[in-house]
Write a protein that holds these residues in place. Structure first.
Motif, short mmCIF file in Angstrom:
data_model
loop_
_atom_site.label_atom_id
_atom_site.label_comp_id
_atom_site.label_asym_id
_atom_site.label_seq_id
_atom_site.Cartn_x
_atom_site.Cartn_y
_atom_site.Cartn_z
N THR A 154 -13.08 4.15 16.35
CA THR A 154 -12.34 4.28 15.13
C THR A 154 -10.91 4.74 15.11
O THR A 154 -10.59 5.59 15.72
N VAL A 155 -9.95 3.97 14.55
CA VAL A 155 -8.59 4.14 14.38
C VAL A 155 -8.34 4.28 12.89
O VAL A 155 -8.91 3.96 12.10
N MET A 156 -7.56 5.51 12.81
CA MET A 156 -7.07 6.00 11.50
C MET A 156 -5.45 5.72 11.40
O MET A 156 -4.66 5.91 12.22
N ILE A 157 -5.28 5.00 10.22
CA ILE A 157 -3.66 4.41 10.11
C ILE A 157 -3.26 5.35 8.89
O ILE A 157 -3.79 5.48 7.79
N ILE A 158 -2.44 6.25 9.24
CA ILE A 158 -1.63 7.17 8.56
C ILE A 158 -0.18 6.78 8.16
O ILE A 158 0.54 6.54 8.85
N ASP A 159 -0.07 6.19 6.83
CA ASP A 159 1.18 5.21 6.18
C ASP A 159 1.74 6.22 5.22
O ASP A 159 1.15 6.40 4.39
N LEU A 160 2.87 6.80 5.74
CA LEU A 160 3.50 7.65 4.86
C LEU A 160 5.04 6.95 4.33
O LEU A 160 5.91 7.81 3.92
N ASP A 161 4.94 5.66 4.76
CA ASP A 161 6.08 4.84 3.89
C ASP A 161 5.94 4.92 2.43
O ASP A 161 5.16 5.30 2.02
N VAL A 162 7.25 4.87 1.58
CA VAL A 162 7.01 5.20 0.39
C VAL A 162 6.37 4.04 -0.30
O VAL A 162 5.92 4.11 -1.70
N HIS A 163 6.31 2.70 0.32
CA HIS A 163 5.69 1.63 -0.39
C HIS A 163 4.15 1.74 0.12
O HIS A 163 3.86 1.71 1.42
N GLN A 164 3.13 1.50 -0.75
CA GLN A 164 1.72 1.17 -0.19
C GLN A 164 1.63 0.28 0.92
O GLN A 164 2.18 -0.90 0.74
N GLY A 165 0.78 0.64 1.82
CA GLY A 165 0.16 -0.39 2.94
C GLY A 165 -0.55 -1.35 2.36
O GLY A 165 -1.63 -1.40 3.04
N ASP A 166 -0.09 -2.33 1.44
CA ASP A 166 -1.16 -3.22 0.75
C ASP A 166 -1.85 -4.05 1.78
O ASP A 166 -2.92 -4.26 1.80
N GLY A 167 -0.72 -4.60 2.84
CA GLY A 167 -1.62 -5.68 3.62
C GLY A 167 -2.56 -4.96 4.64
O GLY A 167 -3.55 -5.59 4.85
N THR A 168 -2.14 -3.91 4.98
CA THR A 168 -3.15 -3.04 6.03
C THR A 168 -4.33 -2.73 5.42
O THR A 168 -5.46 -2.72 5.86
N ALA A 169 -4.32 -2.47 3.92
CA ALA A 169 -5.33 -1.92 3.12
C ALA A 169 -6.48 -3.21 3.13
O ALA A 169 -7.63 -3.10 3.04
N LYS A 170 -6.00 -4.19 2.93
CA LYS A 170 -6.44 -5.43 2.64
C LYS A 170 -7.27 -5.85 3.87
O LYS A 170 -8.49 -6.38 4.02
N LEU A 171 -6.41 -5.97 4.93
CA LEU A 171 -7.01 -6.33 6.28
C LEU A 171 -8.29 -5.48 6.70
O LEU A 171 -9.21 -5.82 7.40
N ALA A 172 -8.09 -4.32 6.45
CA ALA A 172 -9.29 -3.11 6.89
C ALA A 172 -10.24 -3.02 5.86
O ALA A 172 -11.10 -2.02 6.01
N GLU A 173 -10.08 -3.71 4.52
CA GLU A 173 -11.07 -3.78 3.50
C GLU A 173 -12.44 -3.62 4.03
O GLU A 173 -13.16 -2.80 3.18
N HIS A 174 -13.07 -4.47 4.67
CA HIS A 174 -14.39 -4.42 5.36
C HIS A 174 -14.62 -4.08 6.77
O HIS A 174 -15.67 -4.48 7.19
N ASP A 175 -13.71 -3.38 7.18
CA ASP A 175 -13.65 -2.93 8.50
C ASP A 175 -13.91 -1.43 8.65
O ASP A 175 -12.74 -0.89 8.47
N ASP A 176 -14.98 -1.02 8.63
CA ASP A 176 -15.48 0.28 8.94
C ASP A 176 -14.84 1.02 9.97
O ASP A 176 -14.82 2.32 9.84
N SER A 177 -14.22 0.37 10.93
CA SER A 177 -13.85 0.94 12.30
C SER A 177 -12.09 1.32 11.88
O SER A 177 -11.45 1.79 13.15
N VAL A 178 -11.54 0.94 11.03
CA VAL A 178 -10.15 1.05 10.92
C VAL A 178 -10.15 1.92 9.40
O VAL A 178 -10.38 1.18 8.29
N PHE A 179 -9.77 3.27 9.47
CA PHE A 179 -9.49 3.91 8.25
C PHE A 179 -8.19 4.13 7.74
O PHE A 179 -7.49 4.49 8.50
N THR A 180 -7.88 3.63 6.78
CA THR A 180 -6.62 3.66 6.10
C THR A 180 -6.14 4.72 4.95
O THR A 180 -6.88 5.04 4.04
N VAL A 181 -4.95 5.45 5.30
CA VAL A 181 -4.48 6.43 4.56
C VAL A 181 -2.96 5.97 3.97
O VAL A 181 -2.13 5.69 4.77
#
Length: 303
Positions: A154-181
């Motif tokens: 399991t990988v957690m992606i912690i994204d603190l850029d001021v712009h939401q990580g929309d592409g990352t969120a969509k790519l991981a939408e159905h991937d329980d092994s990648v947790f997006t913050v």
């Protein structure tokens, strides 16, 4: 092998792209960060140089027609306009090298516990289109690559850029092994947000105290919900008070405190961390580089 600094990944091509006059993207900052680190005492030979990925490396994750059209220069004008760069062979070479740099950074972090790429954070790229200066999503690709190892489920992606990580969120939408913050400015690009595992939208004008308190609460929540084996950290500095596109009021000491909070918590949990520098859009390149350097201070690369 014990290194005096965590591994640093850089290629001169990161800053080698001819853009129209007054283009919004500060392409010079990557070389500027490298030069500033060297001026602070990091030996030039300490940097690891990535080799460009191939289109085939990308189509394992991303849509083949999109990758082929973009790399081949046949993507339509509207799609290129959404990306925000004019097409050129150098753009593709730079992008393939930058994404490779993040994948290499992740591999080095698995070996050494911490590694930093002097670019990265192309989180607005989706499987089948690019957006917001992002051609290919390096964060998700790096996450999937580190999971090849038996000790990384399991990988957690912690994204603190001021712009939401929309592409990352969509790519991981159905991937329980990648947790997006994603902790981001709510009233900012992208206007249509995707759904991360944790999304925290901040109001315009949010300052250091509220930001750091919110981040602390968010990180504790994330680690209650997920027990990752690996962290990818997007340390975008467009949260800074002087950023042209940010709208938050985070000071330079606030950026340093943020980066230290993330890295210290990961260290306490014994988690390897791959860092990318993310966004930052001050036109004053020297001032922008100084804000980006806070990540390297937090990582113990420089004082």
């Amino acid at each position: 092998m014990n290194l005096p600094y965590p591994p640093l990944v850089f290629h001169p091509v990161y800053s080698q792209l001819d853009l129209p006059v007054r283009h919004r993207f500060p392409i010079e900052k990557y070389q500027g960060i490298h030069d500033a680190l060297v001026a602070c005492g990091v030996p030039p030979g300490h940097f690891t140089t990535p080799e460009a990925l191939t289109a085939a490396d990308l189509t394992a994750i991303y849509q083949q027609d999109y990758v082929s059209a973009l790399c081949g220069g046949t993507l339509d004008h509207q799609a290129m306009r959404r990306i925000g760069f004019p097409w050129s062979e150098q753009l593709i070479r730079r992008s393939l090298t930058a994404v490779s740099g993040t994948c290499l950074t992740a591999a080095l972090a698995q070996e050494h516990g911490l590694a930093l790429n002097l670019t990265g954070g192309y989180h607005h790229a989706f499987a089948d289109f690019g957006s917001g200066f992002c051609l290919f999503n390096d964060l998700y690709l790096a996450a999937k690559r580190v999971q090849v190892r038996d000790d990384c489920d399991t990988v957690m992606i912690i994204d603190l850029d001021v712009h939401q990580g929309d592409g990352t969120a969509k790519l991981a939408e159905h991937d329980d092994s990648v947790f997006t913050v994603s902790v981001h400015g709510e009233k900012n690009f992208p206007h249509r947000k995707q759904t991360s595992d944790i999304d925290i939208g901040l109001a315009k004008g949010t300052g250091d105290d509220e930001y750091l308190t919110t981040l602390d609460e968010t990180l504790h929540l994330a680690f209650r919900q997920c027990s990752p084996d690996f962290i990818i950290y997007d340390a975008g500095v467009d949260v800074h008070i002087n950023d042209d596109l940010g709208h938050l009021h985070i000071t330079t000491p606030g950026v340093l405190a943020r980066d230290k909070m993330v890295l210290d918590m990961c260290k306490q949990k014994g988690l390897p961390v791959a860092c990318v520098i993310g966004g930052g859009y001050q036109r004053d390149i020297a001032a922008l580089v100084d804000v980006h350097l806070q990540l390297f201070r937090a990582a113990g690369v420089i004082r």
